[in-house]
Design an enzyme around this catalytic site. Structure first.
Site, PDB file in Angstrom:
ATOM      1  CB  CYS A  31      44.512 -55.693-117.807  1.00 13.87           C
ATOM      2  SG  CYS A  31      43.895 -54.760-118.708  1.00 13.87           S
ATOM      3  CE  LYS A  80      34.839 -47.538-105.864  1.00 15.12           C
ATOM      4  NZ  LYS A  80      36.369 -47.136-105.765  1.00 15.12           N
ATOM      5  CB  ALA A 135      39.830 -60.735-104.914  1.00 14.72           C
ATOM      6  CB  THR A 136      37.448 -56.286-106.669  1.00 15.48           C
ATOM      7  OG1 THR A 136      38.612 -55.853-105.583  1.00 15.48           O
ATOM      8  CG2 THR A 136      36.587 -54.990-106.489  1.00 15.48           C
ATOM      9  CD  GLU A 145      40.428 -55.563-117.973  1.00 16.82           C
ATOM     10  OE1 GLU A 145      40.978 -56.771-117.535  1.00 16.82           O
ATOM     11  OE2 GLU A 145      40.930 -54.347-117.713  1.00 16.82           O
ATOM     12  CD1 TRP A 189      45.149 -49.310-108.355  1.00 16.85           C
ATOM     13  CD2 TRP A 189      46.630 -48.900-109.726  1.00 16.85           C
ATOM     14  NE1 TRP A 189      45.772 -50.079-108.175  1.00 16.85           N
ATOM     15  CE2 TRP A 189      46.819 -50.074-108.893  1.00 16.85           C
ATOM     16  CE3 TRP A 189      47.608 -48.624-110.493  1.00 16.85           C
ATOM     17  CZ2 TRP A 189      47.874 -51.036-109.139  1.00 16.85           C
ATOM     18  CZ3 TRP A 189      48.819 -49.389-110.761  1.00 16.85           C
ATOM     19  CH2 TRP A 189      48.738 -50.379-109.925  1.00 16.85           C
ATOM     20  CD  GLU A 199      47.216 -58.695-113.739  1.00 15.75           C
ATOM     21  OE1 GLU A 199      47.195 -57.909-114.842  1.00 15.75           O
ATOM     22  OE2 GLU A 199      46.243 -58.920-113.075  1.00 15.75           O
TER      23      GLU A 199
END
Length: 485
Positions: free
Chosen positions: A277, A169, A224-225, A243, A145, A374
């Site tokens: 990031c 997606k 985690a994803t 990434e 996002w 992070e």
């Protein structure tokens, strides 16, 4: 844009089986609803991507080149519309949103013209051996996002240039611009080549990544994803590019000029409200420069204009969503409780939306989550060091390895330190700059797998094939003889 956002499946509008709300982060209120992709539509979209891949799309480089250029033209023609949508759903200033649209057009043009010819590794009387690159098939692209438009374009362009088809997606926090992108690009690509679907929860991503027709997954998001995506890909040995963020360190050497570096260092950390990031998230400053660097950064933070991204003069918008605001608030409070000093900011702004004041923390240290994790927000923890070797050790003391930077009046000295940083990208006297879109983007350790952009992004969307043409006569050589030759 007429009506509400819609999905693009096989070149046509697909309303979805339900809908979910999208919130404007500058107000904290929903401003539209978008479709919820159904399991039946997942089957439809994957079948469409597979069918389109089996047509001439994968075999005609010229056809793809023309389509990618057409896509770039569409993006350029709709720059204002797309930028306004990015501001509305993501919150960033309009100038930054416009850069996303411009960069999207640029990356499509780059991959339209990129040539990756076969590599001839032998061409003699014995044999001609060519190493070629072939498309994989349907690719699922999952975006985050923080930079929704440019991220979608950077994933789609190389995948399509290589001859694959794609199903995008977007994040449920920022699906609107990407859905509109799918609508606009229907005129550029054949049906089924570029598809965009949306969902408000994790179920859609799971269905797409596990689908037997999916041959590659390219995903940007959390660790985690990313682990879940890798696990979903493993049974079918799907290719993956992941990434997964970073916790970049910036090391200020004792010969740097605080006044000269403050502006670049500030924006290396606070660009996009810290929601990058590759943002500098930990600042290590030699103790001899600590006061000067800290004062310069605090002064820059205090004159930063925070506001609605659509308002003229805004430099920083809101955090994108309520969970991220809560996370940043909690990290700052925990650091304060452990002894960090809030030198400026450290609070949510008293206004609607998800606004947080630009924050500089002094006395920060390892063992505080604001340093160890992070934070992805407008917070800069400053850590003093005396010994450079110790600063490098601490900079590398993280599971992440996306980027890092070194700041010095002596570029040669800075380069020596940069070579010691465990990261996929390292900058000297800047942070986050890149030779877009020619430069590879990727990290090491938990920051991900593989690279995006440049020819490396193209190659990541292909399988390697060797074409061996024998020119020999008589008895075939043995393997050992072939290798020796």
């Amino acid at each position: 844009m007429t009506g509400g956002p819609v999905q693009t499946i096989n070149g046509a509008s697909a309303p979805g089986g339900g809908s979910f709300a999208v919130v404007d982060p500058a107000t904290g209120e929903p401003f539209t609803r978008v479709p919820e992709c159904t399991p039946a539509q997942v089957e439809e979209v994957m079948a469409a991507a597979e069918a389109a891949f089996r047509t001439g799309w994968r075999t005609s480089r010229e056809r793809r080149r023309r389509a990618l250029h057409a896509a770039a033209d569409v993006l350029a023609a709709h720059e204002d519309e797309l930028a306004a949508l990015v501001v509305r759903e993501q919150g960033k200033p309009l100038a930054d949103a416009r850069m996303e649209a411009m960069a999207g057009a640029l990356v499509f043009r780059y991959y339209a013209d990129l040539e990756v010819p076969p590599e001839i590794i032998q061409d003699d009387g014995s044999a001609r051996v060519a190493v070629t690159h072939r498309p994989l098939g349907p690719v699922v692209a999952i975006t985050a996002w923080n930079i929704p438009l440019i991220m979608a374009c950077c994933k789609v362009a190389p995948v399509l240039a290589a001859g694959n088809t794609v199903v995008v997606k977007p994040s449920p926090f920022t699906p609107v611009t990407t859905l509109r992108l799918g609508e606009l690009l229907r005129e550029a690509f054949p049906p089924g080549v570029l598809n965009v679907v949306s969902g408000g929860g994790p179920e859609l991503g799971a269905l797409l990544t596990r689908h037997p027709l999916t041959r590659k997954i390219t995903m940007t998001g959390s660790v985690a994803t990313g682990k879940k995506v890798a696990a979903a890909a493993a049974p079918d040995l799907k290719r993956v590019t992941l990434e997964l963020g970073g916790n970049d360190a910036a090391i200020v050497l004792d010969d740097a000029d605080p006044a000269a570096i403050a502006e670049r260092l500030f924006w290396g950390a606070f660009g996009n409200c810290g929601q990058l990031c590759i943002a500098a998230k930990r600042i290590y400053v030699h103790e001899d420069l600590l006061d000067g660097v800290t004062e310069a950064l605090v002064a820059r933070a205090e004159r930063t204009v925070v506001g609605d991204g659509a308002a003229e003069g805004t430099e920083l918008g809101p955090l994108q969503n309520a969970p991220q605001l809560a996370r940043v608030t909690g990290l700052v409070e925990e650091a304060r409780a452990k002894g960090a000093r809030v030198l400026t900011g450290g609070r949510r702004l008293d206004r609607p939306g998800y606004f947080y004041a630009p924050t500089v923390l002094g006395g920060a240290g390892h063992g505080m989550r604001i340093v160890d994790e992070e934070q992805f927000g407008p917070v800069m923890p400053i850590l003093a060091y005396r010994d450079l070797d110790e600063a490098v050790r601490l900079a590398n003391d993280t599971a992440f390895g996306l980027g890092g930077s070194v700041w010095s009046g002596d570029p040669a000295r800075a380069a020596e330190v940069a070579a010691r940083i465990d990261a996929g990208m390292v900058w000297i006297n800047t942070h986050g700059d890149n030779a877009f879109p020619r430069q590879p983007f990727g990290g090491v350790k938990w920051s991900g797998l593989g690279s995006e952009l440049g020819p490396w992004g193209f190659l990541a969307a292909t399988d390697t094939q060797v074409v061996y043409e024998s020119r020999a006569t008589g008895e075939p050589p043995s393997l050992i003889q072939t290798q020796e030759a």
